[in-house]
Scaffold this motif. Structure first.
Motif, PDB file in Angstrom:
ATOM      1  N   GLU A 114      82.182  23.760  45.103  1.00 58.54           N
ATOM      2  CA  GLU A 114      80.770  24.286  45.478  1.00 58.54           C
ATOM      3  C   GLU A 114      80.432  23.686  47.026  1.00 58.54           C
ATOM      4  OE1 GLU A 114      78.228  24.065  41.416  1.00 58.54           O
ATOM      5  OE2 GLU A 114      78.597  22.281  42.406  1.00 58.54           O
ATOM      6  N   HIS A 115      81.452  22.774  47.465  1.00 60.94           N
ATOM      7  CA  HIS A 115      80.991  21.887  48.696  1.00 60.94           C
ATOM      8  C   HIS A 115      80.729  22.983  49.789  1.00 60.94           C
ATOM      9  CE1 HIS A 115      82.680  19.948  52.232  1.00 60.94           C
ATOM     10  NE2 HIS A 115      81.759  19.307  52.150  1.00 60.94           N
ATOM     11  N   PRO A 116      81.909  23.665  49.952  1.00 62.21           N
ATOM     12  CA  PRO A 116      81.804  24.616  51.318  1.00 62.21           C
ATOM     13  C   PRO A 116      80.595  25.452  51.395  1.00 62.21           C
ATOM     14  CG  PRO A 116      83.600  25.284  49.895  1.00 62.21           C
ATOM     15  CD  PRO A 116      83.184  23.909  49.344  1.00 62.21           C
ATOM     16  N   PHE A 117      80.153  25.864  50.176  1.00 66.98           N
ATOM     17  CA  PHE A 117      78.995  26.686  50.003  1.00 66.98           C
ATOM     18  C   PHE A 117      77.781  25.843  50.362  1.00 66.98           C
ATOM     19  CE2 PHE A 117      82.147  28.978  47.171  1.00 66.98           C
ATOM     20  CZ  PHE A 117      81.926  30.326  47.545  1.00 66.98           C
ATOM     21  N   VAL A 118      77.678  24.681  49.834  1.00 62.25           N
ATOM     22  CA  VAL A 118      76.479  24.009  50.056  1.00 62.25           C
ATOM     23  C   VAL A 118      76.455  23.618  51.683  1.00 62.25           C
ATOM     24  CG1 VAL A 118      75.594  21.526  49.799  1.00 62.25           C
ATOM     25  CG2 VAL A 118      76.444  22.679  48.019  1.00 62.25           C
ATOM     26  N   MET A 119      77.577  23.282  52.168  1.00 64.02           N
ATOM     27  CA  MET A 119      77.485  23.117  53.719  1.00 64.02           C
ATOM     28  C   MET A 119      77.054  24.195  54.540  1.00 64.02           C
ATOM     29  SD  MET A 119      77.492  19.932  53.351  1.00 64.02           S
ATOM     30  CE  MET A 119      77.813  19.449  55.217  1.00 64.02           C
ATOM     31  N   THR A 120      77.624  25.377  53.999  1.00 64.50           N
ATOM     32  CA  THR A 120      77.734  26.545  54.805  1.00 64.50           C
ATOM     33  C   THR A 120      76.072  26.905  54.703  1.00 64.50           C
ATOM     34  OG1 THR A 120      79.834  27.199  54.494  1.00 64.50           O
ATOM     35  CG2 THR A 120      78.365  28.891  55.215  1.00 64.50           C
ATOM     36  N   ILE A 121      75.546  26.869  53.590  1.00 69.08           N
ATOM     37  CA  ILE A 121      74.142  27.288  53.222  1.00 69.08           C
ATOM     38  C   ILE A 121      73.308  26.424  54.190  1.00 69.08           C
ATOM     39  CG2 ILE A 121      72.246  27.412  51.630  1.00 69.08           C
ATOM     40  CD1 ILE A 121      74.664  28.272  49.472  1.00 69.08           C
ATOM     41  N   ARG A 162      85.597  13.277  45.812  1.00 71.81           N
ATOM     42  CA  ARG A 162      85.143  12.052  45.370  1.00 71.81           C
ATOM     43  C   ARG A 162      83.717  11.743  45.963  1.00 71.81           C
ATOM     44  NH1 ARG A 162      90.316   8.106  45.801  1.00 71.81           N
ATOM     45  NH2 ARG A 162      91.398   9.237  43.902  1.00 71.81           N
ATOM     46  N   ILE A 163      83.348  12.056  47.287  1.00 69.70           N
ATOM     47  CA  ILE A 163      82.219  11.984  47.987  1.00 69.70           C
ATOM     48  C   ILE A 163      81.189  12.842  47.144  1.00 69.70           C
ATOM     49  CG2 ILE A 163      80.951  12.043  49.894  1.00 69.70           C
ATOM     50  CD1 ILE A 163      83.639  11.272  51.403  1.00 69.70           C
ATOM     51  N   VAL A 164      81.266  13.979  47.076  1.00 70.34           N
ATOM     52  CA  VAL A 164      80.389  15.123  46.598  1.00 70.34           C
ATOM     53  C   VAL A 164      79.995  14.998  45.170  1.00 70.34           C
ATOM     54  CG1 VAL A 164      80.401  16.393  48.729  1.00 70.34           C
ATOM     55  CG2 VAL A 164      81.652  17.122  46.785  1.00 70.34           C
ATOM     56  N   GLN A 165      80.940  14.759  44.396  1.00 70.58           N
ATOM     57  CA  GLN A 165      80.814  14.648  42.932  1.00 70.58           C
ATOM     58  C   GLN A 165      79.833  13.700  42.602  1.00 70.58           C
ATOM     59  OE1 GLN A 165      84.930  14.665  41.596  1.00 70.58           O
ATOM     60  NE2 GLN A 165      84.906  16.917  41.578  1.00 70.58           N
ATOM     61  N   LYS A 166      79.843  12.623  43.412  1.00 69.85           N
ATOM     62  CA  LYS A 166      78.869  11.539  43.111  1.00 69.85           C
ATOM     63  C   LYS A 166      77.402  11.964  43.112  1.00 69.85           C
ATOM     64  CE  LYS A 166      80.284   8.608  46.155  1.00 69.85           C
ATOM     65  NZ  LYS A 166      80.477   7.556  47.037  1.00 69.85           N
ATOM     66  N   HIS A 167      77.306  13.193  43.728  1.00 71.33           N
ATOM     67  CA  HIS A 167      75.946  13.832  44.038  1.00 71.33           C
ATOM     68  C   HIS A 167      75.613  15.003  43.137  1.00 71.33           C
ATOM     69  CE1 HIS A 167      75.148  10.797  47.113  1.00 71.33           C
ATOM     70  NE2 HIS A 167      76.326  11.043  47.383  1.00 71.33           N
ATOM     71  N   THR A 226      98.121  17.612  53.362  1.00 72.68           N
ATOM     72  CA  THR A 226      97.063  17.003  54.034  1.00 72.68           C
ATOM     73  C   THR A 226      95.657  17.816  53.212  1.00 72.68           C
ATOM     74  OG1 THR A 226      98.277  16.593  56.045  1.00 72.68           O
ATOM     75  CG2 THR A 226      96.023  16.633  56.338  1.00 72.68           C
ATOM     76  N   SER A 227      95.742  19.024  53.371  1.00 75.89           N
ATOM     77  CA  SER A 227      94.572  19.772  52.725  1.00 75.89           C
ATOM     78  C   SER A 227      94.147  19.117  51.204  1.00 75.89           C
ATOM     79  CB  SER A 227      94.636  21.105  52.563  1.00 75.89           C
ATOM     80  OG  SER A 227      93.703  21.960  52.141  1.00 75.89           O
ATOM     81  N   ARG A 228      95.259  19.057  50.426  1.00 76.09           N
ATOM     82  CA  ARG A 228      95.064  18.484  49.017  1.00 76.09           C
ATOM     83  C   ARG A 228      94.389  16.847  49.232  1.00 76.09           C
ATOM     84  NH1 ARG A 228      99.789  21.235  47.885  1.00 76.09           N
ATOM     85  NH2 ARG A 228     101.094  19.548  48.052  1.00 76.09           N
ATOM     86  N   ARG A 229      95.005  16.082  50.081  1.00 78.00           N
ATOM     87  CA  ARG A 229      94.204  15.077  50.007  1.00 78.00           C
ATOM     88  C   ARG A 229      92.793  14.923  50.746  1.00 78.00           C
ATOM     89  NH1 ARG A 229      99.517  11.083  51.776  1.00 78.00           N
ATOM     90  NH2 ARG A 229     100.488  11.131  49.776  1.00 78.00           N
ATOM     91  N   ALA A 230      92.668  15.729  51.677  1.00 76.54           N
ATOM     92  CA  ALA A 230      91.356  15.701  52.364  1.00 76.54           C
ATOM     93  C   ALA A 230      90.388  16.263  51.005  1.00 76.54           C
ATOM     94  CB  ALA A 230      91.093  16.650  53.249  1.00 76.54           C
ATOM     95  N   GLN A 231      90.562  17.220  50.288  1.00 73.41           N
ATOM     96  CA  GLN A 231      89.846  17.705  49.104  1.00 73.41           C
ATOM     97  C   GLN A 231      89.631  16.611  48.065  1.00 73.41           C
ATOM     98  OE1 GLN A 231      91.672  21.253  47.630  1.00 73.41           O
ATOM     99  NE2 GLN A 231      90.091  22.425  48.567  1.00 73.41           N
ATOM    100  N   VAL A 232      90.445  15.727  47.663  1.00 73.00           N
ATOM    101  CA  VAL A 232      90.272  14.632  47.049  1.00 73.00           C
ATOM    102  C   VAL A 232      89.314  13.952  47.473  1.00 73.00           C
ATOM    103  CG1 VAL A 232      91.542  12.792  45.907  1.00 73.00           C
ATOM    104  CG2 VAL A 232      92.644  14.886  45.620  1.00 73.00           C
TER     105      VAL A 232
END
Length: 166
Positions: free
Chosen positions: A52-59, A41-46, A31-37
């Motif tokens: 980096e995603h968890p850092f970006v959201m935490t900051i 896909r969402i964040v890489q478009k940006h 489940t974790s791997r699928r969620a990460q995929v």
């Protein structure tokens, strides 16, 4: 002679096999791997990597944390935090400010660019979250969160035990 069971390519001695624990762990990881995929896909478009995603959201929601606090909140070691903050700084998404009292510590602040970028993909992340939670009641979600927090705590304690044996 020891009998083995093959589960997803793993050969496990039957005397050591705990099906409930194995299936739980396998399901969590899958489940974790699928969620990460999906998140990737969402964040890489940006221009944001899955790492980096968890850092970006935490900051974004905790502006001004020290790098040590950021490491703790994301759940990674200081070296990974240092590399990730450097990457985000090069992209113009964060800025580091030395602590006024102790120059060994840096506080990490989101730039306007980070806020502009996350404002674009957060709605997509929320849509993914809604899709993932489809058909799951509020009660089940609260129960799942409680269970996951206990699992995280148990795993953290296990890691501490492993580290203390070094």
């Amino acid at each position: 002679m020891v009998s083995f069971i093959s589960v997803s390519g793993f050969f496990i001695p039957l005397k050591n096999f705990n099906r409930k624990a194995f299936v739980t762990t396998k399901t969590l990881l899958k489940t974790s791997r699928r969620a990460q995929v999906c998140i990737g896909r969402i964040v890489q478009k940006h221009g944001i990597s899955i790492a980096e995603h968890p850092f970006v959201m935490t900051i974004k929601f905790n502006d001004g944390l020290t790098q040590d606090e950021l490491s703790y909140m994301v759940g990674v070691d200081r070296a990974l935090t240092t590399r990730t903050v450097q990457s985000l700084e090069k992209k113009g998404l964060v800025r580091k400010v030395p602590d006024a009292k102790d120059k060994r510590y840096n506080h990490v602040y989101a730039t306007d660019l980070l806020h502009q970028l996350t404002d674009k993909f957060v709605p997509e992340l929320l849509a993914f979250n809604d899709a993932a939670m489809e058909g799951i009641s509020e009660k089940e979600i609260r129960q799942m969160i409680d269970t996951m927090q206990r699992l995280e705590n148990n795993i953290s304690n296990y890691i501490k035990d492993l580290d203390s044996k070094k």
